[in-house]
Design an enzyme around this catalytic site. Sequence first.
Site, short mmCIF file in Angstrom:
data_model
loop_
_atom_site.label_atom_id
_atom_site.label_comp_id
_atom_site.label_asym_id
_atom_site.label_seq_id
_atom_site.Cartn_x
_atom_site.Cartn_y
_atom_site.Cartn_z
N GLU A 60 0.85 -1.37 -0.12
CA GLU A 60 0.02 0.03 0.04
C GLU A 60 0.84 1.21 0.05
OE1 GLU A 60 -2.57 -3.22 1.16
OE2 GLU A 60 -0.81 -2.49 1.78
N HIS A 129 -8.79 -5.80 11.35
CA HIS A 129 -9.43 -5.77 10.06
C HIS A 129 -10.87 -5.00 10.18
CE1 HIS A 129 -6.01 -8.44 9.02
NE2 HIS A 129 -6.35 -8.32 7.59
#
Length: 326
Positions: A60, A129
Site C-alpha cells: 500500500e 481488520h
Amino acid sequence: MAELQFREAIRAAMTEEMERDEDIFLIGEEVAEYDGAYKVSEGMLDQFGPKRVVDTPISENGFVGLGIGAAMNGLRPIVELMTWNFSFVAFDQILNNAAKIRYMSGGQFSFPIVFRGPNGAAGQLAATHNTSVESFYAHIPGLKVVSPSTPNDSKGLLKASIRDNDPVLFLESERMYGLKGEVSDEEDYILPIGKAHIVREGDAVTLVANGKDYYIALEVADRLAEDGHQAEVIDPRTIRPLDFDTIIASIKKTNRCVIIDESNPFASLSSEIAFQIQERAFDYLDAPVRRITAKDVPAPYAKNLMDYYMPQADDAYQACRDVMYL
C-alpha cells in the site's frame, strides 16, 4: 431508475468516468485479473486494458505513493484499498503528501485522486481488520471524506469525487457490496459533496447515521413510529465537509438528537457532531445528545462478542426513548 447492487453502482460510476476522461485509471490489489477482491471492478480490465486497470503488489505504501505522484503530474487515479485497515501502512503518503502538498506548494500542485475501498467492520475478521476510519482521516485538513449509505448515493458521490480536484477518501463497506437499491439512470448523475440527506422527516428526535448505521437508524425510526413518534433521520453522506447546517436545522425542530456511529467512542465522528450541536444549538436542546458507538476496545473475533461490540438497534431505540423522557 434501475436496481443495482452497491458494487455495481460503484463500478458504473468508475466506468462512466473512465469512458469520459482517459486520464482516469484504477490501481490496486487484484483490481484487474481477479476482477476485484469484491468484484467491484469486474469486467473493467477487458474494457479499459492493463494500462488503465492496474494490478499492484501487496504494498500500500508503494502504490498509494504512485497514485499521488500520478495525480501531481496531471492524471486522475482511483486507488483501491482492499480494506481501509491496510491504509495505515500508507499513513504518511495520505496524511503528509496527499493532504498537504497543495497547501505547502502554494497551490502549484493539485491532487485529483480518489482512495476507495471497504471501511469498518466486516464480520469475524478480528481487531486489525475492523477499524472504522472516518474520524482518523476527517481530522486532517486537506482531505475530503465521503461515506455513502445506498447504491444510489454511492454512484452520484463517487462520480463527484472522481471529478474533484482535491484528494477524496471514499469509504464503502464490505458488508454492503451485495445490497440492492434503486439507482438513478440519469445520463450524468452526480450528487454534491458536502450535502446531507434528510431521509425521513419527523419532529420527535433527530437520528444521525451513515453507512451500515443508516439502516439501524431506519429500523429505529420504524419502531418509534409504531409507538406514535416520528423521528427525523439524517444521512450525512459526507464526513468532511460535514453538512452541520442540515443537522442543526433538524435539532431546532426536534430538540433532541441520537447519533449512531460505528467508530470507537473517544474522539470519534459522533464526538464532533455532538460538540457542534451544543455550540450551535444548545438553547434548543431539551435533552443531552446521546450517541451509540462501537465499544471502546479492539474489535473481538467471536461472533457473539462482535455483535455486542457493534452499535445495536435496541440501544439506539432506548436512547431515543431516554432523550424523549418516555
